[in-house]
Design a protein around this motif. Structure first.
Motif, PDB file in Angstrom:
ATOM      1  N   ASN A 630       1.053  -0.879   0.155  1.00  0.00           N
ATOM      2  CA  ASN A 630      -0.023   0.098  -0.025  1.00  0.00           C
ATOM      3  C   ASN A 630       1.307   0.836   0.083  1.00  0.00           C
ATOM      4  N   ILE A 631       0.861   1.597  -1.005  1.00  0.00           N
ATOM      5  CA  ILE A 631       1.629   3.229  -0.939  1.00  0.00           C
ATOM      6  C   ILE A 631       0.578   4.380  -1.616  1.00  0.00           C
ATOM      7  N   GLY A 632       0.128   5.048  -0.637  1.00  0.00           N
ATOM      8  CA  GLY A 632      -0.297   6.270  -0.927  1.00  0.00           C
ATOM      9  C   GLY A 632      -1.609   6.824  -1.238  1.00  0.00           C
ATOM     10  N   THR A 633      -1.787   7.616  -1.824  1.00  0.00           N
ATOM     11  CA  THR A 633      -3.040   7.552  -2.927  1.00  0.00           C
ATOM     12  C   THR A 633      -2.632   8.307  -4.294  1.00  0.00           C
ATOM     13  N   THR A 634      -3.713   7.533  -5.055  1.00  0.00           N
ATOM     14  CA  THR A 634      -4.103   8.199  -6.277  1.00  0.00           C
ATOM     15  C   THR A 634      -4.971   8.968  -6.867  1.00  0.00           C
ATOM     16  N   ASP A 635      -4.658   9.988  -7.118  1.00  0.00           N
ATOM     17  CA  ASP A 635      -5.863  11.154  -8.564  1.00  0.00           C
ATOM     18  C   ASP A 635      -5.069  10.365  -9.842  1.00  0.00           C
ATOM     19  N   ALA A 636      -6.422  10.383 -10.655  1.00  0.00           N
ATOM     20  CA  ALA A 636      -6.950   9.737 -11.720  1.00  0.00           C
ATOM     21  C   ALA A 636      -7.585  10.365 -12.716  1.00  0.00           C
ATOM     22  N   ILE A 637      -7.794  11.424 -13.289  1.00  0.00           N
ATOM     23  CA  ILE A 637      -8.276  11.559 -14.697  1.00  0.00           C
ATOM     24  C   ILE A 637      -8.252  11.297 -16.111  1.00  0.00           C
ATOM     25  N   GLY A 638      -9.257  11.470 -16.513  1.00  0.00           N
ATOM     26  CA  GLY A 638      -9.133  10.772 -17.748  1.00  0.00           C
ATOM     27  C   GLY A 638     -10.199  10.668 -18.728  1.00  0.00           C
ATOM     28  N   GLY A 655     -13.311   2.044 -32.732  1.00  0.00           N
ATOM     29  CA  GLY A 655     -12.569   2.420 -32.645  1.00  0.00           C
ATOM     30  C   GLY A 655     -13.275   2.484 -30.701  1.00  0.00           C
ATOM     31  N   ASP A 656     -11.378   2.618 -30.415  1.00  0.00           N
ATOM     32  CA  ASP A 656     -11.284   2.925 -28.921  1.00  0.00           C
ATOM     33  C   ASP A 656     -10.509   3.762 -28.204  1.00  0.00           C
ATOM     34  N   LEU A 657     -10.930   5.075 -27.843  1.00  0.00           N
ATOM     35  CA  LEU A 657      -9.527   5.342 -27.294  1.00  0.00           C
ATOM     36  C   LEU A 657      -9.475   6.074 -25.862  1.00  0.00           C
ATOM     37  N   ASN A 658      -8.585   5.838 -24.927  1.00  0.00           N
ATOM     38  CA  ASN A 658      -8.789   5.652 -23.281  1.00  0.00           C
ATOM     39  C   ASN A 658      -7.032   6.825 -23.152  1.00  0.00           C
ATOM     40  N   TYR A 659      -7.827   7.951 -22.594  1.00  0.00           N
ATOM     41  CA  TYR A 659      -6.357   9.106 -22.701  1.00  0.00           C
ATOM     42  C   TYR A 659      -6.164   8.955 -20.005  1.00  0.00           C
ATOM     43  N   ASN A 660      -5.718   8.322 -19.521  1.00  0.00           N
ATOM     44  CA  ASN A 660      -6.025   8.644 -18.569  1.00  0.00           C
ATOM     45  C   ASN A 660      -3.942   9.057 -17.121  1.00  0.00           C
ATOM     46  N   TYR A 661      -4.714  10.514 -16.624  1.00  0.00           N
ATOM     47  CA  TYR A 661      -3.614  10.874 -16.487  1.00  0.00           C
ATOM     48  C   TYR A 661      -2.946  11.199 -15.179  1.00  0.00           C
ATOM     49  N   PHE A 662      -2.328  10.405 -14.318  1.00  0.00           N
ATOM     50  CA  PHE A 662      -2.742  10.135 -11.977  1.00  0.00           C
ATOM     51  C   PHE A 662      -1.605  11.221 -12.016  1.00  0.00           C
ATOM     52  N   LYS A 663      -2.036  10.978 -10.550  1.00  0.00           N
ATOM     53  CA  LYS A 663      -0.953  11.404 -10.048  1.00  0.00           C
ATOM     54  C   LYS A 663      -0.744  10.516  -8.595  1.00  0.00           C
ATOM     55  N   ARG A 664       1.020  10.409  -7.622  1.00  0.00           N
ATOM     56  CA  ARG A 664       0.949   9.374  -7.143  1.00  0.00           C
ATOM     57  C   ARG A 664       1.637  10.234  -6.371  1.00  0.00           C
ATOM     58  N   LYS A 665       0.489   9.834  -4.487  1.00  0.00           N
ATOM     59  CA  LYS A 665       1.342  10.596  -3.423  1.00  0.00           C
ATOM     60  C   LYS A 665       1.580   9.110  -2.412  1.00  0.00           C
ATOM     61  N   ASP A 674       6.083  10.594  -4.359  1.00  0.00           N
ATOM     62  CA  ASP A 674       5.573  11.426  -5.169  1.00  0.00           C
ATOM     63  C   ASP A 674       5.307  11.609  -6.735  1.00  0.00           C
ATOM     64  N   PHE A 675       4.427  11.370  -7.588  1.00  0.00           N
ATOM     65  CA  PHE A 675       5.195  11.613  -9.000  1.00  0.00           C
ATOM     66  C   PHE A 675       3.667  11.976 -10.026  1.00  0.00           C
ATOM     67  N   ASN A 676       3.738  12.042 -11.751  1.00  0.00           N
ATOM     68  CA  ASN A 676       2.580  12.132 -12.139  1.00  0.00           C
ATOM     69  C   ASN A 676       3.584  11.984 -13.471  1.00  0.00           C
ATOM     70  N   ALA A 677       1.460  11.269 -13.951  1.00  0.00           N
ATOM     71  CA  ALA A 677       2.520  10.035 -15.085  1.00  0.00           C
ATOM     72  C   ALA A 677       0.275  10.514 -16.025  1.00  0.00           C
ATOM     73  N   ASP A 678       0.879   9.343 -17.235  1.00  0.00           N
ATOM     74  CA  ASP A 678      -0.120   9.607 -17.784  1.00  0.00           C
ATOM     75  C   ASP A 678       0.412   8.228 -18.492  1.00  0.00           C
ATOM     76  N   GLN A 679      -1.137   8.230 -20.043  1.00  0.00           N
ATOM     77  CA  GLN A 679      -1.300   6.731 -20.416  1.00  0.00           C
ATOM     78  C   GLN A 679      -2.362   6.884 -21.328  1.00  0.00           C
ATOM     79  N   TRP A 680      -2.018   6.118 -22.367  1.00  0.00           N
ATOM     80  CA  TRP A 680      -2.891   6.237 -23.569  1.00  0.00           C
ATOM     81  C   TRP A 680      -2.666   4.787 -23.692  1.00  0.00           C
ATOM     82  N   THR A 681      -4.089   4.937 -24.013  1.00  0.00           N
ATOM     83  CA  THR A 681      -4.316   3.184 -24.834  1.00  0.00           C
ATOM     84  C   THR A 681      -5.273   2.978 -26.107  1.00  0.00           C
ATOM     85  N   GLY A 682      -5.274   2.572 -26.656  1.00  0.00           N
ATOM     86  CA  GLY A 682      -6.329   2.450 -28.637  1.00  0.00           C
ATOM     87  C   GLY A 682      -6.823   0.688 -28.833  1.00  0.00           C
TER      88      GLY A 682
END
Length: 790
Positions: A630-638, A655-665, A674-682
């Protein structure tokens, strides 16, 4: 359409059930479709009084198109009807020896009627209904003979992997339901889901933000497969034979026998397959300038046997009792070979080969009892009780041999033994009461019991004798009971609807390491509210919003601290102190329909506490040990966009496209992470209808690279294709599928730290399967697919 046929047949038989059976004249015949010369089952045959035009008696044709009637009058004529065909009238009946043989009777398609019926359900489409998206199965899918797994791959946001693993928005842990409840068919330890064909499915409900009615477990969502209510009396079935490379051979047989009171169903499957996995790893000690590299191939060879038996007993028109069971037995052989090289200051000082011989047997069985009561005041007024029991066992033994190739002596021998048993019981009661056409109340309860025992032992060969290693040997006991109760209220008008709900769950968890007497007991209660609303602006545009609170309870393999030593320099272990993670999920989704095309656009936000990171590595003496924490919290917006566009009758795109931006603390061992990252899936799927009744499909999947707590995961792109041709007038289907056409589906992760570096790479490779399916009776050709659990 077929529901109307059966209803009309029932009414006919009911109306004439009381007519005297003292009939002296026997009338027989056989109904054939004129253009295909195929028998027409379930056609309605009426005996009509020629003067009064009164229906005297009637019946329906059976599977071979034949029928038999009895009459005590000669002043009659016969009418034969079937939806989509012109009504046939036969007069001037001439008896011979008390019998009238009409022989073969040909009926023709009514093209005008067919056009009216077919246009309504030509293309599969998505629509909203308060807390779910409904993917209605149109003729473009229902006529393909594809399995449920293939249909799921066409549903926006859903993906099915080579092994049959189902994910939603790129996340696994999806709860699968059949007709709104857990089922033997949908279980991940059986092989039955692949035997449901597209023509059996009415719709698929995708619930990315489940209401309080559903189990709060899981964050990925729920997929509910709703089957058609049509009945096919008589003996129906399908047989499938598959051949594949690498070895993937299987045979499946499905049988169904339906009478007025009983529906008996069964499925038998056997198969043999090999799953190779190329692996490479690098463990680099930056401080001491040493490095360990391994490269090899691992196999999972399996023979599997599966049988499903069940029956539906229609007590009366309002009460149905279902009893079903599934037994599977697997025999595993897991040979592997990895070459290790050890470097000091970039110079190789030793190399050796580690081989593994593993044998295992896995018995599995499930059973389900379900009672359903439908009330006469409203078809949505339903009481449903179900009890589902599951058992899984594993008896496994492994032999590991390290043989020195050069340099430092690395000769060694190890043995491991596993005796694993798991029992799971689910009891569920649901009650739905529509008080008006627009207002509905739902309430119910669920009790889930999960009991596990895992006896694991590691032995090392020392001075010619195998000695147990106490640091890696233990008996792990896991007991988890979850009790939940819920209530929801929904208002749904023509344009606007709202649904609110609240669920209360109590979790009682106990784990124990028997040998060391280390325990972890947790008991907690939580409330899980939900809110959903939708508004239909017009036929082309609808809007949906939703909120729910979810929980992810650590699974057995997250908690079990046994060591996997297949690669004894990359060791995976569980964490018995792991806590559950809780997620608040918010969604806003739009759906646009433009004629035959449709597009969904959604925005979602998730906030997770006690977020579980599954691969946290510690490094010592070139040995990487990783486990979940268990490591902290995650804020994710997609943002998610998916749509379907049929360019022409012969080609369409999905077609299917998904963008996810998240913050880990959080922090790990006192260090902030703590860091920020994102990911694309399609995903893009193209369906093309070729000449000679051949359907072609190609799907391209893409997943971008992303950062993790300790490193990053590389991007991934791969493509699958399929060809399908119907033969034997549609009763047979030839399938060719190629998964990972270009062998580009590679999983690669890096752990990048100040004092060590890790690389792990694995690749399954290309899979080619050729299959033939044949349906008999009223059965349809279908695929038999072997889904695995471990």
């Amino acid at each position: 359409m077929k529901q109307l046929i059966f209803l009309s047949s029932f009414v006919i038989l009911f109306n004439f059930a009381g007519i005297s059976q003292d009939k002296s004249l026997s009338i027989t015949g056989k109904v054939i479709e004129s253009s295909t010369n195929q028998p027409v089952a379930f056609a309605t045959v009426l005996l009509v009084n020629s003067d009064t035009k009164e229906n005297l008696t009637g019946t329906t044709t059976i599977d071979d198109g034949s029928f038999r009637l009895a009459s005590n009058s000669l002043n009659v004529h016969i009418t034969i009807s079937f939806i989509g065909y012109k009504t046939k009238t036969i007069t001037n009946l001439k008896p011979k020896n008390g019998k009238i043989s009409l022989g073969t009777i040909y009926i023709e398609e009514d093209l005008a009627q067919l056009n009216e019926v077919v246009v309504q359900a030509e293309v599969s489409k998505t629509q909203f209904k308060l807390d779910k998206r409904i993917f209605n199965i149109g003729q473009d899918l229902s006529s393909t003979g594809a399995s449920a797994l293939e249909v799921l791959n066409n549903v926006p946001s859903v993906n099915v992997s080579i092994e049959g693993d189902i994910s939603l928005r790129g996340s696994q842990g999806v709860q699968m339901l059949i007709n709104g409840k857990p089922s033997v068919i949908a279980s991940d330890s059986g092989n039955a889901l692949g035997t449901i064909t597209a023509d059996m499915i009415d719709r698929i409900e995708v619930i990315t933000n489940p209401s309080a009615k559903y189990d709060a477990e899981g964050t990925s969502g729920i997929i509910n497969i709703v089957l058609k209510k049509e009945e096919r009396k008589g003996l129906n079935g399908s047989a499938t034979l598959n051949f594949g490379e690498p070895t993937n051979h299987s045979f499946g047989l499905s049988l169904n026998r339906r009478t007025e009171k009983f529906n008996l169903f069964s499925q038998i499957g056997i198969g043999h397959r090999k799953l190779p996995n190329d692996r490479k790893s690098i463990n680099r000690d930056i401080v001491n300038n040493t490095s360990l590299e391994s490269d090899g191939i691992e196999y999972r060879n399996e023979k599997f046997y599966n049988i499903v038996l069940g029956t539906d007993y229609h007590i009366n028109k309002s009460n149905v009792l279902t009893l079903s069971g599934n037994f599977a037995y697997e025999v595993e052989d897991q040979p592997s070979s990895n070459t290790f090289e050890f470097f000091e200051n970039a110079l190789r000082t030793s190399s050796w080969k580690r081989t593994e011989e593993t044998e295992a047997t896995n018995p599995k069985y499930q059973y389900e009892l379900q009672y359903k009561r439908e009330f006469e005041d409203n078809e949505e007024h339903v009481l449903l009780f179900s009890a589902l029991g599951r058992f899984f066992g594993k008896d496994q033994s492994s032999d590991f041999t390290d043989a020195t190739i050069s340099g430092t002596n690395r000769d060694a021998n190890q043995k491991t033994r596993t005796d694993f048993k798991e029992a799971n019981y689910t009891f569920k009661l649901d009650y739905t009461k529509p008080y008006t056409k627009k207002f509905t109340i739902e309430t119910g309860a669920q009790y889930v019991l999960n009991n596990v025992s895992n006896d694991f032992e590691v032995q090392d060969l020392i001075a010619g004798t195998y000695i147990t290693d106490p640091n890696q040997t233990n008996i792990f006991e896991f007991d988890q009971n979850v009790l939940g109760v819920y209530g929801t209220a929904a208002y749904e008008g023509e344009k606007w609807g709202v649904k609110i709900g609240l669920r209360l769950e109590n979790t009682d968890l106990e784990t124990l390491l028997t040998n060391t007497n280390e325990g972890n007991n947790q008991n907690y209660s939580n409330l899980f509210p939900s809110f959903h609303s939708s508004y239909k602006f017009n036929e082309a545009y609808s809007l949906q919003i939703g909120y729910s609170r979810r929980v992810y309870r650590p699974r057995l393999w997250d908690l079990n601290p046994f060591f996997n030593i297949r690669n004894n320099f990359n060791i995976r272990t569980g964490n018995p102190d792991l806590k559950p993670e809780f997620t608040d999920s918010y969604e806003l989704t739009n759906i646009y329909n433009f004629g035959k095309a449709s597009i969904n656009f959604g925005v979602y936000y998730r906030y997770t506490t006690d977020a579980i990171e599954r691969r946290i590595s510690t490094f010592q003496n070139n040995v990487n040990t990783y486990k979940p924490l268990n490591i902290g919290t995650t804020d994710a917006i997609g943002v998610e966009v998916n749509g379907k566009y049929p360019i022409a009758n012969w080609i369409s795109f999905n077609g299917d496209l998904n963008y996810n931006y998240f913050k880990r603390k959080g922090d790990f061992n006192g260090t902030l992470i703590d860091f920020n990252a994102d990911q694309w899936t399609g995903k893009l799927t193209s369906k093309i209808k070729l000449p000679a009744s051949i359907d072609f499909e190609i799907t391209v999947n893409y997943q971008s690279g992303t950062e993790t707590v300790q490193g990053r995961i590389s991007e991934n792109i791969f493509a699958d294709l399929g060809l399908r041709k119907k033969v034997i007038k549609g009763k047979g289907v030839i399938n060719l599928s190629v998964r990972d056409i270009f062998a580009s589906r590679i999983f690669e992760s890096e752990t990048i730290q100040q004092d060590f570096y890790l690389l792990n790479r694995s690749q399954r490779g290309r899979f080619v399967t050729l299959g033939f399916s044949y349906g008999f009776g009223k059965g349809e050709a279908m695929e038999y697919s072997a889904r695995k659990r471990f």
